[in-house]
Design a protein around this motif. Sequence first.
Motif, PDB file in Angstrom:
ATOM      1  N   ARG A 268       0.809  -1.120  -0.484  1.00  0.00           N
ATOM      2  CA  ARG A 268       0.274   0.063   0.039  1.00  0.00           C
ATOM      3  C   ARG A 268       1.166   0.850  -0.244  1.00  0.00           C
ATOM      4  NH1 ARG A 268      -1.087   3.144   4.001  1.00  0.00           N
ATOM      5  NH2 ARG A 268      -0.738   1.417   5.647  1.00  0.00           N
ATOM      6  N   ILE A 269       1.814   0.973   0.725  1.00  0.00           N
ATOM      7  CA  ILE A 269       2.546   2.344   1.567  1.00  0.00           C
ATOM      8  C   ILE A 269       3.724   2.382  -0.514  1.00  0.00           C
ATOM      9  CG2 ILE A 269       4.426   3.641   2.250  1.00  0.00           C
ATOM     10  CD1 ILE A 269       4.008   1.915   4.768  1.00  0.00           C
ATOM     11  N   LEU A 270       4.529   1.586  -0.895  1.00  0.00           N
ATOM     12  CA  LEU A 270       4.813   1.884  -2.325  1.00  0.00           C
ATOM     13  C   LEU A 270       3.581   1.884  -3.068  1.00  0.00           C
ATOM     14  CD1 LEU A 270       6.121  -1.722  -2.203  1.00  0.00           C
ATOM     15  CD2 LEU A 270       7.764   1.002  -1.945  1.00  0.00           C
ATOM     16  N   ALA A 271       2.163   1.775  -3.681  1.00  0.00           N
ATOM     17  CA  ALA A 271       1.514   2.223  -4.886  1.00  0.00           C
ATOM     18  C   ALA A 271       1.607   3.642  -4.038  1.00  0.00           C
ATOM     19  CB  ALA A 271       0.276   1.692  -3.991  1.00  0.00           C
ATOM     20  N   ASP A 272       1.388   4.446  -2.803  1.00  0.00           N
ATOM     21  CA  ASP A 272       0.749   5.391  -2.946  1.00  0.00           C
ATOM     22  C   ASP A 272       1.793   6.659  -2.937  1.00  0.00           C
ATOM     23  OD1 ASP A 272      -1.762   5.222  -1.397  1.00  0.00           O
ATOM     24  OD2 ASP A 272      -1.040   5.058   0.119  1.00  0.00           O
ATOM     25  N   LEU A 273       3.180   5.469  -3.424  1.00  0.00           N
ATOM     26  CA  LEU A 273       4.694   6.533  -3.607  1.00  0.00           C
ATOM     27  C   LEU A 273       4.871   6.251  -4.707  1.00  0.00           C
ATOM     28  CD1 LEU A 273       8.154   5.363  -0.979  1.00  0.00           C
ATOM     29  CD2 LEU A 273       5.645   7.400  -1.190  1.00  0.00           C
ATOM     30  N   GLY A 274       3.406   6.060  -5.569  1.00  0.00           N
ATOM     31  CA  GLY A 274       3.596   6.007  -7.044  1.00  0.00           C
ATOM     32  C   GLY A 274       4.122   4.854  -7.432  1.00  0.00           C
ATOM     33  N   TYR A 275       4.278   4.103  -7.199  1.00  0.00           N
ATOM     34  CA  TYR A 275       4.661   2.671  -7.954  1.00  0.00           C
ATOM     35  C   TYR A 275       4.097   2.064  -8.146  1.00  0.00           C
ATOM     36  CZ  TYR A 275       9.240   3.815  -6.006  1.00  0.00           C
ATOM     37  OH  TYR A 275      10.819   3.811  -5.722  1.00  0.00           O
ATOM     38  N   ARG A 276       4.095   0.868  -9.930  1.00  0.00           N
ATOM     39  CA  ARG A 276       3.023   0.349 -10.714  1.00  0.00           C
ATOM     40  C   ARG A 276       3.017  -1.157  -9.885  1.00  0.00           C
ATOM     41  NH1 ARG A 276       5.140   1.077 -16.042  1.00  0.00           N
ATOM     42  NH2 ARG A 276       7.096   0.804 -14.913  1.00  0.00           N
ATOM     43  N   PRO A 277       2.481  -1.228 -10.063  1.00  0.00           N
ATOM     44  CA  PRO A 277       1.829  -3.402  -9.634  1.00  0.00           C
ATOM     45  C   PRO A 277       2.944  -4.059 -10.175  1.00  0.00           C
ATOM     46  CG  PRO A 277       0.037  -2.651 -10.602  1.00  0.00           C
ATOM     47  CD  PRO A 277       0.249  -1.247 -10.528  1.00  0.00           C
ATOM     48  N   ASP A 278       3.628  -3.829 -11.074  1.00  0.00           N
ATOM     49  CA  ASP A 278       4.640  -4.641 -11.184  1.00  0.00           C
ATOM     50  C   ASP A 278       5.418  -4.154 -11.526  1.00  0.00           C
ATOM     51  OD1 ASP A 278       3.283  -5.779 -13.594  1.00  0.00           O
ATOM     52  OD2 ASP A 278       3.596  -4.737 -15.282  1.00  0.00           O
ATOM     53  N   ASP A 279       5.914  -3.245 -10.776  1.00  0.00           N
ATOM     54  CA  ASP A 279       7.271  -2.222  -9.871  1.00  0.00           C
ATOM     55  C   ASP A 279       7.393  -3.614  -8.675  1.00  0.00           C
ATOM     56  OD1 ASP A 279       7.909  -0.224 -11.601  1.00  0.00           O
ATOM     57  OD2 ASP A 279       6.814   1.085 -10.926  1.00  0.00           O
ATOM     58  N   ILE A 280       6.480  -3.056  -7.789  1.00  0.00           N
ATOM     59  CA  ILE A 280       6.509  -3.314  -6.208  1.00  0.00           C
ATOM     60  C   ILE A 280       6.407  -4.895  -6.409  1.00  0.00           C
ATOM     61  CG2 ILE A 280       4.913  -4.843  -4.763  1.00  0.00           C
ATOM     62  CD1 ILE A 280       2.916  -1.552  -4.833  1.00  0.00           C
ATOM     63  N   ARG A 281       6.129  -6.016  -7.761  1.00  0.00           N
ATOM     64  CA  ARG A 281       6.129  -7.222  -7.196  1.00  0.00           C
ATOM     65  C   ARG A 281       8.059  -7.685  -7.783  1.00  0.00           C
ATOM     66  NH1 ARG A 281       1.428  -7.837 -10.348  1.00  0.00           N
ATOM     67  NH2 ARG A 281       2.755  -6.964 -12.351  1.00  0.00           N
ATOM     68  N   GLY A 282       7.802  -6.853  -8.780  1.00  0.00           N
ATOM     69  CA  GLY A 282       9.755  -6.912  -8.663  1.00  0.00           C
ATOM     70  C   GLY A 282      10.695  -7.074  -7.754  1.00  0.00           C
ATOM     71  N   PHE A 283       9.687  -5.578  -6.793  1.00  0.00           N
ATOM     72  CA  PHE A 283      10.509  -5.589  -6.192  1.00  0.00           C
ATOM     73  C   PHE A 283      10.794  -6.470  -4.435  1.00  0.00           C
ATOM     74  CE2 PHE A 283       9.530  -0.888  -5.973  1.00  0.00           C
ATOM     75  CZ  PHE A 283      10.585  -0.573  -6.513  1.00  0.00           C
ATOM     76  N   ARG A 284       9.654  -7.503  -4.333  1.00  0.00           N
ATOM     77  CA  ARG A 284       9.705  -8.523  -3.518  1.00  0.00           C
ATOM     78  C   ARG A 284       9.981  -9.885  -4.073  1.00  0.00           C
ATOM     79  NH1 ARG A 284       4.467  -8.688  -3.613  1.00  0.00           N
ATOM     80  NH2 ARG A 284       3.959  -7.455  -1.815  1.00  0.00           N
ATOM     81  N   GLU A 285      10.258  -9.750  -5.583  1.00  0.00           N
ATOM     82  CA  GLU A 285      11.095 -10.687  -6.369  1.00  0.00           C
ATOM     83  C   GLU A 285      12.601 -11.104  -6.287  1.00  0.00           C
ATOM     84  OE1 GLU A 285       9.754 -10.322 -10.338  1.00  0.00           O
ATOM     85  OE2 GLU A 285       7.395 -11.105 -10.322  1.00  0.00           O
ATOM     86  N   LYS A 286      12.716  -9.680  -5.904  1.00  0.00           N
ATOM     87  CA  LYS A 286      13.963  -8.981  -6.199  1.00  0.00           C
ATOM     88  C   LYS A 286      14.664  -9.142  -4.236  1.00  0.00           C
ATOM     89  CE  LYS A 286      16.309  -6.378  -8.642  1.00  0.00           C
ATOM     90  NZ  LYS A 286      16.508  -5.231  -9.147  1.00  0.00           N
ATOM     91  N   GLY A 287      14.314  -9.306  -3.904  1.00  0.00           N
ATOM     92  CA  GLY A 287      14.474  -9.546  -1.756  1.00  0.00           C
ATOM     93  C   GLY A 287      14.109  -8.022  -1.203  1.00  0.00           C
ATOM     94  N   VAL A 288      14.105  -7.270  -2.567  1.00  0.00           N
ATOM     95  CA  VAL A 288      14.194  -5.649  -1.998  1.00  0.00           C
ATOM     96  C   VAL A 288      13.040  -5.508  -1.102  1.00  0.00           C
ATOM     97  CG1 VAL A 288      13.736  -2.921  -2.511  1.00  0.00           C
ATOM     98  CG2 VAL A 288      14.875  -4.533  -3.855  1.00  0.00           C
ATOM     99  N   THR A 289      12.186  -6.013  -1.024  1.00  0.00           N
ATOM    100  CA  THR A 289      10.378  -6.051  -0.143  1.00  0.00           C
ATOM    101  C   THR A 289      10.397  -7.070  -0.067  1.00  0.00           C
ATOM    102  OG1 THR A 289       8.916  -5.754  -1.701  1.00  0.00           O
ATOM    103  CG2 THR A 289       9.783  -3.453  -0.683  1.00  0.00           C
ATOM    104  N   ARG A 290       9.436  -7.474   1.297  1.00  0.00           N
ATOM    105  CA  ARG A 290       8.700  -8.670   1.960  1.00  0.00           C
ATOM    106  C   ARG A 290       7.093  -8.769   1.255  1.00  0.00           C
ATOM    107  NH1 ARG A 290       9.600 -12.147   7.599  1.00  0.00           N
ATOM    108  NH2 ARG A 290       7.481 -13.086   8.031  1.00  0.00           N
TER     109      ARG A 290
END
Length: 407
Positions: A385-407
Amino acid sequence: MQSPVPAAGPLRGVRVIDLTHMLAGPYATMLLADFGAEVVKIEPHQGEFIRRSGPFVSEQDAYGGYFASVNRNKSSMCMDLKSPEGREIFLKLVASSDALIENFRVGVMERLGFSFEFLREVNPRLVYGCIRGFGDPRTGRSPYVEWPAYDVIAQAMGGLMEITGEPDGQPMKTGPGLGDIFPASLLVNGVLAALVDARGTGKGRFVDVAMYDAMVSLCERLVYQHSFTGEVPTRLGNAHPFFAPFGIYHAKDGWIAIAAPSDELWETLATIMGRSDLTGDHPFARSVERTAARDEIVGLVSDWTALHTVDALKELLGGRIPFGPVQTVEQIVTDEHVAARRMVREMAHPASGARVHIAGQPVKFDTPYEAEPSAAPLLGADTDRILADLGYRPDDIRGFREKGVTR
C-alpha cells in the motif's frame, strides 16, 4: 496514504518514518501515532528484535506482548535499506515525510548513507529525532559516545539506582524501563517543538536525547541537594529526604501510600489517627521537625495503619489526604478510574485473533478522538500500500518482492 488512527487526532497530516527498535524509540513513535500521526515503521526482513520477544498468547502469534504494547497505531513496511532500490524507495518516503525517528548507535545511519545532513538535502523541513545511550556528537560529544546502552545502564549511571532501594540494600533499578520511557517522552517534546518551528521556517532540526542525560534530568533533586547541602544522596527506601510522613505503610492486609508533607495535611491525618496531641504547639506540628524525626513519624503512622485493613483506610483517608493503596495489575485493570479514563485498551491480535489488552494513552484532550487502537502491525503488512501511494506500479511492487528488496 491512510493512517491507522482516527483522522481527527491533533497530529493528523503528519507523517513520521519509524526506524526504531526495542523500547525507547518505539515508545516515542507510539506516542506520536496515538496523537494521530501516520507512523510508517520500516523493518528488515526478519523484523525488529522485540517482534520475537514474548509473552505470547498462542502458537499463531507473529509477535508478543512487548511488541504489541508499543507499536500500536502504526503501519509496517519491510524493506532492505542497503539495496539500491530500497534506498530509492526510502528517499521517496523521506521527501514526503515530516519527521524521522531512530535509536541506533552512533554512526549506523551514516554507514547506511542516510545521515541527517544528507536527508536534510532531500527534505529541508524534515525533523530528525534520535535517542542514544550517550547522545549524538552533533549536540555534544560524550567520552562514552561509542558505548551501547540499555535502560539499566542509563538508570545506573544517571543516579536513579543509587537512590532507589533500601538503605542497607544494593542499588535497585525501577520496575518499568524508565531509562527508555522517559527519554522517549522527552524526545517527543523536542520533535513536536521542532515540527512547529519547521512549519514556520520550512527548516527541520536535529533533535537528540541521551538516555544518560534524561536520567540526570529525572533525578534533578540529586543535583540541587548535593549543591545546596554538600550531601551525596543515597537510598532511603520509601522515605522522602525532605518530608514526613511521605511513603508506604503496612495495613492489616496490604500496603498503602500516604503523603502528608504540609502542616495542614499532618493535622488532618493526626486527627483521624486520634492523635490531636501531635498538632497545635507540639513540635511535630511543623514540617521541619517531622522530617528531623522521620523514623519516629514513620513508626507512629505505621503502628496506626497496621490496625486497619486497606478498605478501612480507604474510607478513613480517601479524599481527605493524599492516599492510595499499593495495587497489583489485577486490581488496576478492574479499577473504575482506569475504565473511566480508558487506560486499558482491548484489541484483536491480527495473527491469532485473540483479544488482548495494552496500556492506554494518558494524554487526554477535551474532545476525545480515541477509537479502538489498531493492533501493532504484522511484519510488512502495509508495504504494498505504501509503495503504491509513493507512485510505484503493481509491476514495480512485484519486482521489488521478487528481488528481495521488500517482503
